[in-house]
Design a protein around this motif. Structure first.
Motif, PDB file in Angstrom:
ATOM      1  N   GLY A  36       0.782  -1.227   0.000  1.00 32.56           N
ATOM      2  CA  GLY A  36       0.000   0.000   0.000  1.00 32.56           C
ATOM      3  C   GLY A  36       0.814   1.276   0.000  1.00 32.56           C
ATOM      4  O   GLY A  36       0.252   2.369   0.020  1.00 32.56           O
ATOM      5  N   LYS A  37       2.132   1.163  -0.074  1.00 33.13           N
ATOM      6  CA  LYS A  37       3.000   2.346  -0.095  1.00 33.13           C
ATOM      7  C   LYS A  37       3.598   2.512  -1.486  1.00 33.13           C
ATOM      8  O   LYS A  37       4.034   1.542  -2.107  1.00 33.13           O
ATOM      9  CB  LYS A  37       4.123   2.176   0.930  1.00 33.13           C
ATOM     10  CG  LYS A  37       5.071   3.358   1.016  1.00 33.13           C
ATOM     11  CD  LYS A  37       6.160   3.116   2.048  1.00 33.13           C
ATOM     12  CE  LYS A  37       7.119   4.283   2.116  1.00 33.13           C
ATOM     13  NZ  LYS A  37       8.205   4.047   3.101  1.00 33.13           N
ATOM     14  N   LEU A  38       3.604   3.743  -1.988  1.00 30.44           N
ATOM     15  CA  LEU A  38       4.197   4.027  -3.292  1.00 30.44           C
ATOM     16  C   LEU A  38       5.715   4.072  -3.169  1.00 30.44           C
ATOM     17  O   LEU A  38       6.265   4.682  -2.241  1.00 30.44           O
ATOM     18  CB  LEU A  38       3.680   5.362  -3.834  1.00 30.44           C
ATOM     19  CG  LEU A  38       2.173   5.457  -4.052  1.00 30.44           C
ATOM     20  CD1 LEU A  38       1.790   6.855  -4.532  1.00 30.44           C
ATOM     21  CD2 LEU A  38       1.691   4.405  -5.043  1.00 30.44           C
ATOM     22  N   ILE A  39       6.391   3.430  -4.101  1.00 31.10           N
ATOM     23  CA  ILE A  39       7.855   3.360  -4.074  1.00 31.10           C
ATOM     24  C   ILE A  39       8.406   3.567  -5.484  1.00 31.10           C
ATOM     25  O   ILE A  39       7.700   3.395  -6.474  1.00 31.10           O
ATOM     26  CB  ILE A  39       8.347   1.990  -3.544  1.00 31.10           C
ATOM     27  CG1 ILE A  39       7.812   0.866  -4.445  1.00 31.10           C
ATOM     28  CG2 ILE A  39       7.952   1.779  -2.085  1.00 31.10           C
ATOM     29  CD1 ILE A  39       8.391  -0.515  -4.143  1.00 31.10           C
ATOM     30  N   PHE A  40       9.677   3.963  -5.557  1.00 29.51           N
ATOM     31  CA  PHE A  40      10.361   3.968  -6.842  1.00 29.51           C
ATOM     32  C   PHE A  40      10.658   2.532  -7.253  1.00 29.51           C
ATOM     33  O   PHE A  40      11.011   1.692  -6.424  1.00 29.51           O
ATOM     34  CB  PHE A  40      11.669   4.752  -6.759  1.00 29.51           C
ATOM     35  CG  PHE A  40      11.494   6.244  -6.770  1.00 29.51           C
ATOM     36  CD1 PHE A  40      10.984   6.886  -7.894  1.00 29.51           C
ATOM     37  CD2 PHE A  40      11.834   7.005  -5.663  1.00 29.51           C
ATOM     38  CE1 PHE A  40      10.826   8.255  -7.916  1.00 29.51           C
ATOM     39  CE2 PHE A  40      11.678   8.387  -5.673  1.00 29.51           C
ATOM     40  CZ  PHE A  40      11.168   9.016  -6.804  1.00 29.51           C
ATOM     41  N   LYS A  41      10.532   2.259  -8.544  1.00 29.03           N
ATOM     42  CA  LYS A  41      10.786   0.911  -9.060  1.00 29.03           C
ATOM     43  C   LYS A  41      11.519   1.028 -10.381  1.00 29.03           C
ATOM     44  O   LYS A  41      11.214   1.921 -11.191  1.00 29.03           O
ATOM     45  CB  LYS A  41       9.471   0.154  -9.235  1.00 29.03           C
ATOM     46  CG  LYS A  41       9.634  -1.317  -9.589  1.00 29.03           C
ATOM     47  CD  LYS A  41       8.285  -2.026  -9.563  1.00 29.03           C
ATOM     48  CE  LYS A  41       8.441  -3.518  -9.851  1.00 29.03           C
ATOM     49  NZ  LYS A  41       7.122  -4.222  -9.793  1.00 29.03           N
ATOM     50  N   ALA A  42      12.460   0.133 -10.625  1.00 30.32           N
ATOM     51  CA  ALA A  42      13.287   0.197 -11.844  1.00 30.32           C
ATOM     52  C   ALA A  42      12.893  -0.902 -12.824  1.00 30.32           C
ATOM     53  O   ALA A  42      12.429  -1.977 -12.441  1.00 30.32           O
ATOM     54  CB  ALA A  42      14.757   0.058 -11.481  1.00 30.32           C
ATOM     55  N   ARG A  43      13.069  -0.591 -14.118  1.00 34.29           N
ATOM     56  CA  ARG A  43      12.934  -1.611 -15.156  1.00 34.29           C
ATOM     57  C   ARG A  43      13.887  -1.270 -16.298  1.00 34.29           C
ATOM     58  O   ARG A  43      14.453  -0.180 -16.358  1.00 34.29           O
ATOM     59  CB  ARG A  43      11.500  -1.702 -15.664  1.00 34.29           C
ATOM     60  CG  ARG A  43      11.058  -0.551 -16.547  1.00 34.29           C
ATOM     61  CD  ARG A  43       9.663  -0.797 -17.100  1.00 34.29           C
ATOM     62  NE  ARG A  43       9.210   0.324 -17.932  1.00 34.29           N
ATOM     63  CZ  ARG A  43       7.988   0.413 -18.455  1.00 34.29           C
ATOM     64  NH1 ARG A  43       7.102  -0.559 -18.223  1.00 34.29           N
ATOM     65  NH2 ARG A  43       7.648   1.442 -19.199  1.00 34.29           N
TER      66      ARG A  43
END
Length: 349
Positions: free
Chosen positions: A175-182
C-alpha cells in the motif's frame, strides 16, 4: 485517492512510468492537482510565480510585445498557455490598451487553460479562452508565451545503474508508493541522454522531458510566423548531470517536499527543465534564437525600472511602497528572477 494510483500500477503489471504518475497527480480530470478548485498560486496557495509577485511583469511583457507589433514583425496577436487565474494577462491587457490603443483594438488574445477552475476566472477578460493548443487557429502568427508551464509537464526518469540506463517508475509495496526500476526498453532513454549531451555517473538520475518535447513539436506544427517566449526555471546539461537524485520535487504550502509520493493529488509536482534539450530541439526545427537570458536581465533590459514610483508616503504598507518592493525583488540578482530563464525564438511559417 492513492488507491487510484495503486490500481493503475496493478493494471500495468506492477510498474507505472513516472510520467503517467505525474500526469495522474496533476491532470486527472476529477482529482488532479491543477484540475480542482483550490488556490494554487500566491500567499494562500502552494507556490509563487513572478506574475503573482508583481502585476508589472505582465506590463513589461506587453511593452516588449507592442514593440514587435509596431515594428511590423508580427500581427497584434498574443497567446498565453497556462494562464491560471489571469495574474499575468490582466496587467498585460491593461498596459497594451494604455500605450497602444489602436493596436489593442485590432488585437486578438488567446488564453489556453486546461483547468476549469482557472478558466472560469478568465471569462471576464477580453480574451478567447481555449482548453488546448489544438483549438488555436492553424498557422497561428504572433507571440506564443508561457510562464512556468514546461516545468509542470510529465517526465520519465532515467538512472545509470552498473553502466546501463534503466527507467525509474512507480511501484507499490504493501500500500505504499515506491520507486521501481525496469529496463530501458528500446534504449529510448539512453538515446535521449546521448542526444541531450547528458552523461550520468553511476547511481545518478535525470528527467526525460517527453511532454516538453511533444509540446515543442506541436508548436512547430501549429504556429506560423511567431515568437515563442518561454519563461521557466531549468539547467543546462552540464549542470543536470551533477544532480544525483534528479530535480523532481513537490510544493505544498510553500514548503519544498523532496518525496514526490508524499501528497499525491494534493501538491504541485515540478522539475527543472533541461535547457540544452529545449534549445537543441528548437534549432532542429529551424527556430532562430533571439535570446536566452536570466529573467532578471530581461526585466532590466525591458524597462521594469520605469514602474518604480516616487512617493513621500511614510506608510510601508501603501500600494506604492508594496509595488516598489515587489519590483525591486524582481530586479534583484538575489531574488526569484535569477532562478528563471527567458527563452525567445522566432519561428518562420
Amino acid at each position: 485517492m492513492k488507491s487510484l494510483i495503486i490500481q493503475q500500477i496493478e493494471e500495468n503489471g506492477g510498474f507505472l512510468s513516472f510520467a503517467d504518475y505525474m500526469g495522474l497527480c496533476l491532470y486527472h480530470p476529477k482529482h488532479g492537482y491543477y484540475m480542482t478548485g483550490s488556490q494554487k498560486i500566491g500567499i494562500e496557495g502552494d507556490f509563487y510565480t513572478s506574475s503573482s509577485i508583481s502585476e508589472f511583469y505582465g506590463a513589461v511583457m506587453a511593452r516588449w510585445f507592442i514593440k514587435k507589433v509596431e515594428a511590423g514583425e508580427i500581427p497584434p496577436v498574443f497567446c498565453e498557455m497556462g494562464s491560471g487565474t489571469g495574474a499575468f494577462i490582466q496587467p498585460f491587457l491593461n498596459e497594451w490598451k494604455r500605450i497602444s490603443p489602436s493596436s489593442y483594438q485590432e488585437g486578438v488574445v488567446y488564453c489556453i487553460e486546461t483547468s476549469p477552475y482557472h478558466a472560469a476566472a478568465l471569462d471576464s477578460l477580453e480574451v478567447f479562452v481555449l482548453s488546448s493548443i489544438q483549438e488555436l487557429p492553424d498557422a497561428f502568427s504572433g507571440v506564443f508565451y508561457s510562464n512556468e508551464l514546461f516545468d509542470a509537464l510529465p517526465v520519465q526518469i532515467a538512472q545509470n545503474r552498473e553502466g546501463r540506463i534503466e527507467e525509474i517508475g512507480v511501484g507499490a509495496d504493501q500500500g505504499k508508493l515506491i520507486f521501481k526500476a525496469r529496463e530501458d526498453h528500446q534504449d529510448s532513454l539512453s538515446d535521449y541522454l546521448i542526444w541531450a549531451e547528458i552523461t550520468l555517473p553511476e547511481g545518478y538520475r535525470a528527467e526525460i522531458p517527453i511532454a516538453m518535447l511533444g509540446l515543442l513539436e506541436n508548436l512547430q506544427n501549429k504556429l506560423g510566423n511567431a515568437y515563442i517566449v518561454t519563461a521557466d526555471y531549468g539547467y543546462f546539461s552540464e549542470q543536470l548531470q551533477t544532480r544525483k537524485k534528479g530535480t523532481i520535487r513537490g510544493y505544498k504550502n510553500h514548503i519544498l517536499i523532496p518525496d514526490p509520493f508524499k501528497h499525491p493529488f494534493q501538491m504541485d509536482l515540478t522539475y527543472d527543465i533541461p535547457l540544452t534539450a529545449y534549445i537543441k530541439k528548437a534549432a532542429e526545427f529551424g527556430w532562430v534564437k533571439a535570446a536566452v537570458q536570466k529573467k532578471t536581465e530581461f526585466f532590466w533590459e525591458n524597462g521594469l525600472t520605469d514602474f518604480l514610483q516616487e512617493t513621500s508616503d511614510p506608510n510601508p504598507f501603501s500600494k506604492a511602497a508594496k509595488d516598489n518592493r515587489a519590483i525591486r525583488s524582481l530586479l534583484s540578482h538575489e531574488g526569484i528572477s535569477e532562478s528563471f530563464y527567458v527563452l525567445i525564438h522566432k519561428k518562420r511559417g
